[in-house]
Each structure stands twice: as C-alpha cells, then as structure tokens.
Design an enzyme around this catalytic site. Structure first.
Site, PDB file in Angstrom:
ATOM      1  N   ASP A  64       9.279   3.023   0.006  1.00 53.35           N
ATOM      2  CA  ASP A  64       8.202   3.693   0.726  1.00 53.35           C
ATOM      3  C   ASP A  64       8.360   3.353   2.203  1.00 53.35           C
ATOM      4  O   ASP A  64       7.935   2.298   2.665  1.00 53.35           O
ATOM      5  CB  ASP A  64       6.840   3.236   0.180  1.00 53.35           C
ATOM      6  N   LYS A  95       3.871   9.347   8.774  1.00 46.58           N
ATOM      7  CA  LYS A  95       3.541   8.787  10.092  1.00 46.58           C
ATOM      8  C   LYS A  95       4.412   9.322  11.231  1.00 46.58           C
ATOM      9  O   LYS A  95       4.179  10.433  11.690  1.00 46.58           O
ATOM     10  CB  LYS A  95       3.517   7.265   9.996  1.00 46.58           C
ATOM     11  N   TYR A 133       0.855  -1.189   0.000  1.00 48.39           N
ATOM     12  CA  TYR A 133       0.000   0.000   0.000  1.00 48.39           C
ATOM     13  C   TYR A 133       0.887   1.233   0.000  1.00 48.39           C
ATOM     14  O   TYR A 133       1.820   1.337   0.796  1.00 48.39           O
ATOM     15  CB  TYR A 133      -0.899   0.010   1.242  1.00 48.39           C
TER      16      TYR A 133
HETATM   17  C1  LIG Z   1       0.219   4.829   5.594  1.00 48.71           C
HETATM   18  C2  LIG Z   1       1.026   4.574   4.400  1.00 48.71           C
HETATM   19  C3  LIG Z   1       0.945   5.407   3.262  1.00 48.71           C
HETATM   20  C4  LIG Z   1      -0.069   6.508   3.149  1.00 48.71           C
HETATM   21  O1  LIG Z   1       0.126   7.537   4.047  1.00 48.71           O
HETATM   22  P1  LIG Z   1      -1.108   8.539   4.343  1.00 48.71           P
HETATM   23  O2  LIG Z   1      -0.530   9.547   5.252  1.00 48.71           O
HETATM   24  O3  LIG Z   1      -2.178   7.692   4.947  1.00 48.71           O
HETATM   25  O4  LIG Z   1      -1.540   9.105   3.045  1.00 48.71           O
HETATM   26  C5  LIG Z   1       1.818   5.180   2.229  1.00 48.71           C
HETATM   27  N1  LIG Z   1       2.714   4.173   2.278  1.00 48.71           N
HETATM   28  C6  LIG Z   1       2.809   3.355   3.328  1.00 48.71           C
HETATM   29  C7  LIG Z   1       3.836   2.274   3.339  1.00 48.71           C
HETATM   30  C8  LIG Z   1       1.955   3.511   4.412  1.00 48.71           C
HETATM   31  O5  LIG Z   1       2.038   2.657   5.442  1.00 48.71           O
END
Ligand SMILES: *Cc1c(COP(=O)(O)O)cnc(C)c1O
Length: 432
Positions: A239, A267, A144
C-alpha cells in the site's frame, strides 16, 4: 492568535456534518481544541479564515509534495475544465497517466484508476482473492489502508488515534477474514502462514508505515514478506498510497528493492484531486473486468480534471530527481534540529525520518520500531506541543500517530522558522 471565525465555522459545521468534519482526524479530537478552517494554500503556507498564516506540515495528508497551488497543476486544470468535467467514457489522458505511472513504479505493468486510496486497497484485496481463489488477508496492527471493512481491524491513523480498533458496523464474518501480524516482526507473519498458509490470499502492508507515525522497516523485513508470500502462493500488496511518489519517484519499492505483486497508489498521484490507482503485472491485472471476472468500476474513475492534475504532478517528479534529494536533506536537517532541541530541553524523544516523511515521538524509548513502541508515546505531551506549535504558526498533523510531510517548497526560511519556533515551544514545555 485569534481563531474566532474558525470557532464559529466549526459550530455551524457541527450542526450539519457529523463532528463538523468530513474525515475524523480533522476534528482535532486527539489534541484538543477546535480545528482551524482554511481559506488558502500557497507553497508551504496555509492561511486560515481569520487571516492567520501557518507553515504547513500536513500537506493535505500527503499530496502536496510540490507545495500548495503548484502552478503547472492549476494551469492544467484551468485549461481542461473548459472542455467539461466528466464524460463517463475513455479519454486519451487516462492512458497518458497510466503510461507515466508504469514508467515510474517498477512493479506496475498495468494500472486501473479509482477515486480514493480506500477504493484502491479494497479493489486490490478483491483482486488478490479473485486471483488466488483464497479468502484470508494478513494486515499489520497499526497500518492504515483506508476505511474498507476488511482494514478496520487494529487500523492506524484516525482509527488508532481514537482507540477504535474495531469499528462497529464491521461484521464478524468480514473481521474473521483479516489476520493480524506485527510490523517488523517476521515471526508473527510466519506463525500465521504456518497455520493458515493455504488460505491466505495476500499480505497488505505499508512498506514504510506512516499511519502509526513513521516506522521504517528493518533490513530484510520486506524481503522476508516477499519470500514467504512466494513460498505459499499468496500475493504481496504494497500500500503505497502514502509512500508512492513520496519516498522516490518509484515509491518505497524502488528504495528497498523489494517488488510487490500489487501496488496501491493515491495522494500525490492526483496533485490534490481525488484520484488513486492500483496496479501490478499484466497477468494479475488481466483478472479485472472487463478482461477478467473480478468486478470493479467507477462512474467518475479517470476523471479528466483529476487525471490532468496527476499528469502534471508526475511529469515533474519523474523528470527532476533532485527534488527528492533536496527535500530529503531538508527533512533530515529539520529532524536533527528538533531532536537536538528536545535533548536541550530535557524532553525524551525519538524521531523517525525517511525522505520527506518524519514523526516526532515523545517517548522514553530509545527507538520506535513496532506498534507497541509507537503507542507507548506520550500523547498528552504531544497535544500540548501541537497546540503550542499551532499558536506559533506551525501547522502539524493533529495526532501523535501521523507523518509530517515536507514539500519542495519548504525552503530555508520555512525550515529555519520552524526550528526556531520548535525550540521556543520545547523550552516552555520542558521547563514545566
Ligand atoms: C491515506 C491512506 C489510505 C486511504 O486513502 P484515502 O484516499 O484517504 O481513502 C490508504 N492507505 C494508506 C497507506 C494511506 O496513507
């Protein structure tokens, strides 16, 4: 446990907000029942609006590695807010946060601040495409990367939970520029590069997957991604929105010793405030406007309150490496205890754990290393387990396909209580 106020609040919310929530997984659809509305968080604990208390393993989906309402973050926000909430002009604190990030994340020489992880990954692939002058990206099934169109192809997290691998509203033209590979299967990547190698701008990957539950890369998988992208002149994007400042102060890249061209962060970076970032070498980052031609902007980017929260958070994580050792040990103990209880109750399971991330998969398999392994898990059993744990005062992520997050404030009391409640719940489930 009484949930009357939460049930009423959800009814009210559903009339004005789609599904009553501002992000799908919060609605508890994957586990049944109504979501709990919270009023307060402190350290490892959450209090709901009915006054029930829970030990929290969601941690705001990652940011709360130092626990809820971390005093230095709150104090800094209080101090800063007196000077105003946004200027739309540069502040010195943005530079301070950038310098901190660069000092911590090995592959980052320059960094741009944005408002969400989604924005960071969207910008990162635009940059990769602008830099390489190629169109295609490779992503992994079940990973994701936020809700950008390009990533809603076989996505993880909520998209996986709800079985909406391809969202309506994503055009064919966009979908066709995302190629799909399998995590921990380097041959699936090689095949794509053999066919489309000259057109691939980048691979984007969660170096440790959190969004189909925790899946750890097999030895050499990340290294092979690094090699193949180099060979074909494509970029490698890690990511690290989830793993950054979570697995170590330098993210997953420092643990595995594999360094991407572009890193996305989110985060933890804002201590619970809406902020994220993407960064890389100066050569690549210089392609972003206003230095370069790849456009990316944001009215509230580098917001003073969010930046201040981030600085306080990262300063602590940078200067006290014992935090990672400590939460790693606690999480390992928790996962081993839960595994033992599963075995004791005759419930087959696999637990994947690394640092302060873990997922309990209810599965007959002996390991969970791929997307196929993950989705073979018993979601019905997870739902029963989740609801029983909730009623026992343990707040877990409301889906089989999410990571649990342990914080530095999950001490002996919290862990022992969790182990005890888990045993009770598993004995009940296993005895059926
Ligand atoms: C949470 C997450 C996202 C998205 O971040 P948001 O602040 O919710 O848009 C993208 N990549 C990873 C790996 C994530 O865990």
């Amino acid at each position: 446990m009484l949930h009357k106020k939460s049930i009423d609040a959800f009814d009210r919310a559903r009339r004005v907000i789609p599904g009553g929530v501002n992000s799908p997984v919060r609605a508890f659809k994957a586990v049944g029942g109504d979501p709990v509305f919270f009023s307060k968080g402190e350290k490892a604990w959450l209090t709901d609006i009915d006054g029930n208390r829970y030990i929290d393993y969601v941690g705001a989906w990652g940011p709360m590695i130092l626990g809820h309402a971390f005093p230095p973050v709150l104090e800094a926000i209080r101090r800063t807010v007196n000077d105003g909430t946004a200027f739309g002009a540069p502040t010195e604190r943005e530079t301070e946060l950038a310098e901190l990030i660069i000092s911590m994340v090995p592959s980052i020489e320059m960094v741009r601040l944005v408002n969400s992880g989604t924005e960071a990954t969207m910008s990162a692939i635009r940059l990769a495409r602008g830099y390489t002058k190629r169109d295609l990206i490779v992503k992994f099934q079940g990973c994701y990367h936020g809700h950008g169109d390009s990533f809603l192809i076989a996505a993880g997290s909520g998209a996986l939970t709800f079985g909406i691998p391809d969202s309506p509203g994503v055009t064919k033209a966009v979908a066709n520029t995302t190629l799909l590979a399998q995590f921990n299967d380097i041959n699936s990547v090689k095949e794509l590069f053999e066919k489309y190698g000259e057109q691939i701008a980048a691979i984007i990957v969660e170096p440790v997957v959190g969004n189909m539950g925790v899946i750890i890369p097999e030895s050499n998988f990340l290294r092979s991604l690094r090699d193949i992208t180099k060979q074909y002149g494509a970029l490698l994007i890690f990511d690290e929105v989830m793993t950054g400042f979570r697995l170590s102060s330098g993210g997953a890249q420092r643990i595995f010793g594999v360094f991407p061209d572009i890193t996305t962060l989110g985060k933890i970076i804002g201590g619970g405030m809406p902020i994220a970032a993407y960064g890389g070498s100066e050569a690549i980052m210089s392609h972003i406007a206003p230095v370069g031609a790849v456009y990316q902007a944001g009215t509230l980017s580098g917001n003073p309150l969010a930046v201040t929260a981030g600085i306080e958070m990262l300063k602590v994580l940078k200067n006290d490496s014992s935090i990672y050792e400590q939460i790693g040990k606690n999480t390992e103990y928790l996962s081993k205890s839960i595994h033992k209880a599963c075995t004791g109750a005759g419930i087959p399971c696999v637990i994947n754990q690394i640092g302060s991330m873990m997922t309990l998969f209810f599965t007959e398999k002996t390991s969970v290393k791929t997307y196929a392994d993950a989705i073979a898990s018993d979601r019905e059993k997870f739902s029963i387990y989740f609801r029983a744990m909730l009623e026992s005062g343990i707040y877990l992520p409301p889906s089989q396909f999410e990571s649990w997050f342990i914080s530095a404030t999950h001490g002996k009391i919290e862990i022992d209580l969790t182990v005890e409640k888990n045993e009770e719940v598993l004995r009940k489930i296993g005895g059926v």
